[in-house]
Design an enzyme around this catalytic site. Structure first.
Site, PDB file in Angstrom:
ATOM      1  CG  HIS A  11      -1.611  -1.216   1.555  1.00 21.80           C
ATOM      2  ND1 HIS A  11      -2.793  -1.564   0.942  1.00 21.80           N
ATOM      3  CD2 HIS A  11      -1.322  -2.227   2.424  1.00 21.80           C
ATOM      4  CE1 HIS A  11      -3.204  -2.726   1.410  1.00 21.80           C
ATOM      5  NE2 HIS A  11      -2.331  -3.147   2.317  1.00 21.80           N
ATOM      6  CG  ASP A  60      -0.423  -5.872   4.731  1.00 24.93           C
ATOM      7  OD1 ASP A  60      -1.172  -5.325   3.909  1.00 24.93           O
ATOM      8  OD2 ASP A  60      -0.670  -5.890   5.959  1.00 24.93           O
ATOM      9  CG  ASN A 120      -6.226  -0.926  12.024  1.00 25.82           C
ATOM     10  OD1 ASN A 120      -6.034  -0.055  12.872  1.00 25.82           O
ATOM     11  ND2 ASN A 120      -7.357  -1.570  11.915  1.00 25.82           N
TER      12      ASN A 120
END
Length: 306
Positions: free
Chosen positions: A35, A258, A263
């Protein structure tokens, strides 16, 4: 109007100085799940977001890519940016052909917007069914969007937890595009790789046009980052799950870091250790090349050489 705000309390910043992996990735390796977060001064986060991350922009992503020996990235739209794909598209374009994108779009998305995203390098859309991250399962929206993207040859990336698969698999199986499942469907590793829950997930994969990301052991592990067999091998309780997927569906598995690890509040993984986790689940050179090079190239860069 968006304003800058501090990150969610308890949020851990991404690992600033990842170690050099001892496992050498094969030439042409693809990080098929990562991301970008902002930076929010340039790409503000969505007002409806469920969390506020730290900044993690394209420059940091590309630096990690080069340090780990990764050749290409698939940049997945982060939920904190909502349906504003600007940060993701900016990163894909800046990669100069070495990245593809996965977008978030709304049901009223225009064909012209989809065509513009396609031209920028987007190859799919992502939908989140994890209960703590969505207000309601987005089945109606996904039905509409799936019909719109099917002519483009895009796929749908699904994020859900294995415990919810029984009520979702009929709907998922009816979708008119290939499916890519994040993080092995988030199995409960306490229930075992041979248990009924994970076996049901694998039967679903077997029956449909489904790809599986062997990703995020740090999110699934109960034992956590502590090493059981030497400091380069954490998350050993997740290994049987990844190994089973790789062995049974070797031509439909993908891997990714990832990064920047959205989070997380417990511990932040060392991306070098995540690379060193790979030979535990893909145990020989053939499995490793399919997982890291051949499969993602076939899905995201068809017809191109790695």
């Amino acid at each position: 109007m968006h304003t800058l705000s501090p990150k969610t309390p308890g949020w851990l910043d991404w690992y600033q100085n990842p170690s050099r992996p001892t496992f050498r990735l094969p030439a042409g390796a693809v990080d098929a799940h990562c991301h970008v977060f902002g930076p929010q001064a340039a790409f503000p986060f969505a007002a409806e977001r469920k969390y506020t991350p730290c900044d993690g922009g394209k420059e940091q992503l590309f630096a990690l890519r080069d340090q780990l020996g990764i050749a290409r990235n698939v940049i997945v739209q982060a939920t904190c940016h909502g349906a504003d794909n600007s940060a993701m598209v900016d990163a894909v374009r800046a990669a100069g052909g070495r990245a593809r994108g996965i977008a978030t779009v709304r049901p009223d998305v225009a064909e012209s917007e989809l065509l513009a995203l396609d031209a920028a390098g987007v190859r799919g859309v992502r939908f989140n069914f994890v209960r703590r991250l969505v207000d309601a399962p987005p089945t109606a929206a996904l039905t509409t969007i799936a019909r719109k993207i099917a002519p483009l040859g895009w796929h749908i990336v699904l994020y859900f937890e294995s415990a919810d698969l029984p009520e979702l698999e009929g709907f998922f199986g009816s979708l008119p595009t290939p499916l890519v499942i994040d993080h092995m469907g988030r199995p409960d590793v306490a229930k075992g790789a041979d248990g009924p829950e994970f076996s049901r997930f694998l039967r679903f994969v077997d029956r449909h046009d489904v790809w599986v990301k062997v990703t995020c052991p740090e999110r699934l592990s109960i034992t956590g980052p502590a090493a059981l067999h030497g400091e380069r091998h954490p998350y050993t309780d997740v290994v049987p799950f990844g190994r089973r997927v790789v062995e049974e569906f070797g031509d439909r598995v993908l891997w990714g870091t990832d990064w920047p690890h959205p989070n997380l509040t417990d511990h932040m993984p060392d991306d070098g250790l995540l690379v060193d986790h790979l030979p535990q689940v893909a145990v020989d050179e053939e499995q490793q090349r399919r997982l890291l090079v051949d499969n993602p190239m076939r899905l995201y860069w068809p017809g191109e050489d790695a």
